[in-house]
Design an enzyme around this catalytic site. Structure first.
Site, mmCIF file in Angstrom:
data_model
loop_
_atom_site.group_PDB
_atom_site.id
_atom_site.type_symbol
_atom_site.label_atom_id
_atom_site.label_comp_id
_atom_site.label_asym_id
_atom_site.label_seq_id
_atom_site.Cartn_x
_atom_site.Cartn_y
_atom_site.Cartn_z
ATOM 1 N N ARG A 152 10.665 -8.076 -2.565
ATOM 2 C CA ARG A 152 11.849 -7.258 -2.359
ATOM 3 C C ARG A 152 12.880 -7.670 -3.403
ATOM 4 O O ARG A 152 12.909 -8.818 -3.840
ATOM 5 C CB ARG A 152 12.422 -7.451 -0.960
ATOM 6 C CG ARG A 152 11.465 -7.071 0.179
ATOM 7 C CD ARG A 152 12.119 -7.339 1.525
ATOM 8 N NE ARG A 152 11.269 -6.955 2.632
ATOM 9 C CZ ARG A 152 10.421 -7.776 3.261
ATOM 10 N NH1 ARG A 152 10.335 -9.058 2.870
ATOM 11 N NH2 ARG A 152 9.666 -7.361 4.263
ATOM 12 N N LYS A 191 12.475 -10.967 5.537
ATOM 13 C CA LYS A 191 13.212 -10.514 6.714
ATOM 14 C C LYS A 191 12.943 -11.440 7.895
ATOM 15 O O LYS A 191 11.834 -11.933 8.069
ATOM 16 C CB LYS A 191 12.816 -9.079 7.064
ATOM 17 C CG LYS A 191 13.272 -8.054 6.032
ATOM 18 C CD LYS A 191 12.914 -6.642 6.449
ATOM 19 C CE LYS A 191 13.430 -5.613 5.442
ATOM 20 N NZ LYS A 191 13.073 -4.241 5.826
ATOM 21 N N HIS A 259 11.851 -1.102 -5.277
ATOM 22 C CA HIS A 259 10.919 -0.887 -4.172
ATOM 23 C C HIS A 259 9.705 -0.069 -4.607
ATOM 24 O O HIS A 259 8.638 -0.163 -3.999
ATOM 25 C CB HIS A 259 11.626 -0.218 -2.994
ATOM 26 C CG HIS A 259 11.366 -0.905 -1.687
ATOM 27 N ND1 HIS A 259 11.720 -2.217 -1.437
ATOM 28 C CD2 HIS A 259 10.746 -0.470 -0.561
ATOM 29 C CE1 HIS A 259 11.346 -2.547 -0.212
ATOM 30 N NE2 HIS A 259 10.746 -1.513 0.334
ATOM 31 N N ARG A 262 7.307 -2.610 -5.628
ATOM 32 C CA ARG A 262 6.723 -3.248 -4.436
ATOM 33 C C ARG A 262 5.645 -2.342 -3.828
ATOM 34 O O ARG A 262 4.563 -2.809 -3.473
ATOM 35 C CB ARG A 262 7.830 -3.527 -3.414
ATOM 36 C CG ARG A 262 7.366 -4.157 -2.098
ATOM 37 C CD ARG A 262 8.583 -4.579 -1.292
ATOM 38 N NE ARG A 262 8.315 -4.800 0.114
ATOM 39 C CZ ARG A 262 7.879 -5.946 0.636
ATOM 40 N NH1 ARG A 262 7.619 -6.974 -0.158
ATOM 41 N NH2 ARG A 262 7.675 -6.068 1.930
ATOM 42 N N HIS A 285 5.071 -8.468 5.968
ATOM 43 C CA HIS A 285 5.293 -7.584 7.113
ATOM 44 C C HIS A 285 4.966 -8.325 8.410
ATOM 45 O O HIS A 285 3.915 -8.961 8.524
ATOM 46 C CB HIS A 285 4.403 -6.343 7.015
ATOM 47 C CG HIS A 285 4.869 -5.352 6.002
ATOM 48 N ND1 HIS A 285 4.067 -4.345 5.505
ATOM 49 C CD2 HIS A 285 6.073 -5.197 5.389
ATOM 50 C CE1 HIS A 285 4.748 -3.630 4.637
ATOM 51 N NE2 HIS A 285 5.968 -4.126 4.548
ATOM 52 N N TYR A 294 0.043 2.194 3.565
ATOM 53 C CA TYR A 294 -0.614 2.106 2.261
ATOM 54 C C TYR A 294 -2.066 2.573 2.311
ATOM 55 O O TYR A 294 -2.651 2.863 1.273
ATOM 56 C CB TYR A 294 -0.508 0.682 1.719
ATOM 57 C CG TYR A 294 0.924 0.311 1.428
ATOM 58 C CD1 TYR A 294 1.590 0.860 0.337
ATOM 59 C CD2 TYR A 294 1.631 -0.540 2.270
ATOM 60 C CE1 TYR A 294 2.924 0.563 0.087
ATOM 61 C CE2 TYR A 294 2.963 -0.846 2.021
ATOM 62 C CZ TYR A 294 3.596 -0.292 0.931
ATOM 63 O OH TYR A 294 4.919 -0.576 0.693
#
Length: 316
Positions: A152, A191, A259, A262, A285, A294
């Site tokens: 990110r 995150k 992004h 990414r 994730h 994806y």
């Protein structure tokens, strides 16, 4: 409190006046709320606000959707109407807020945009000749690392050259992420404060080594890996701007932001490996559900290859 059997047409004006004076909302926001209430009156065919019911609001929402309004636009209108009725319930007796519980139609899921492998390579190799300035070496290292490791942009900007301990005496914070060039990987904090270690590809390691050879000392004394023109830690916004300009110079067919790199990283790793769990770990994730998008990109790639290669793929 006034009874709902006593209609007043000045409720919107009073409501908007309170928003302007008490909440001090901008004239632009007030105008948007006024348009929303005017549209609600038009849909209802009257301005007897207390008489509108939950069923009416649902019917108006369906009418807006059938008329081509986007789910985002409808959600904004519902939010404005909901706020008005929350205020009105304090002025007049209402059985309830008629907008409460009414939701906009679901937004269609859009697939993340990813570059083709050829375009990604072309972007990375654009303007790599000659004798680049330190700023160009910094950009090249950033872009290579974004695509190589699927970071990110906030993770990239937070990287240090090496791990640093927090120091309460100086106010220096502990590293949120750092480069281990010898090991060929980076450690980042994603995150939820979750840390992960991600490999760095050979071209990115080469670009990073070239940048580190000319990197000046940071003016703020930090160990920031990437620096702005002012020689302080780079910000995500600056990275976005530099990548956009680089992509334009490279003649990319789409708008490129961090992004996109990414997404391209994830899509290309999945196309080559088919290992969804590995891609989940590399992206950081928490849930495999976030990564499954994806697989749709992977199928799109396979379908495009099929269309180009199979002699009976398309009807003549």
């Amino acid at each position: 409190m006034q009874s709902q059997s006593q209609p007043r047409n000045d409720w919107p004006a009073r409501y908007l006046g309170e928003l302007a004076t008490q909440r001090q909302l901008s004239p632009h926001t007030i105008a948007a709320y006024r348009r929303d209430l005017q549209e609600l009156a038009q849909l209802a065919g009257h301005e007897n606000w207390p008489l509108l019911t939950h069923h009416d609001i649902r019917r108006f929402t369906a009418k807006l959707h059938a008329g081509g309004q986007s789910p985002r636009s409808i959600a904004r209108r519902l939010s404005g109407w909901r706020g008005f009725y929350a205020w009105l319930s304090r002025q007049v007796e209402l059985p309830g807020n008629p907008v409460e519980g009414v939701r906009a139609p679901r937004r269609p899921k859009t697939l993340p945009k990813a570059l083709s492998v050829d375009d990604a390579v072309r972007l990375m190799e654009a303007n790599t000749h000659g004798h680049p300035e330190p700023g160009e070496l910094c950009d090249r290292a950033m872009f290579e690392l974004l695509y190589s490791s699927g970071l990110r942009v906030s993770e990239l900007a937070g990287l240090d050259m090496v791990y640093t301990e927090g120091d309460s005496a100086t106010g220096r914070a502990a590293s949120l992420g750092w480069l281990d060039l010898q090991a060929g990987d980076v450690v980042v904090t994603g995150k939820g404060g979750k840390m992960r270690r991600v490999p760095v590809g050979a071209p990115a390691r080469t670009a990073l080594a070239a940048w580190l050879a000319v990197r000046p000392a940071a003016r703020d004394g930090s160990a920031a890996l990437f620096l702005s023109a002012r020689e302080v830690r780079i910000t995500p916004r600056v990275v976005q701007h530099r990548l956009k300009q680089h992509a334009l110079r490279a003649g990319m067919p789409v708008h490129v932001h961090p992004h996109v790199l990414r997404h391209s990283f994830a899509s290309h790793v999945l196309q080559s490996s088919g290992d969804l769990r590995a891609v989940q770990e590399l992206l950081g994730h928490a849930s495999i559900t976030s990564t499954q998008v994806y697989t749709a990109l992977d199928f799109q790639h396979l379908a495009a290859v099929y269309d180009r290669a199979h002699p009976r793929a398309k009807a003549k």
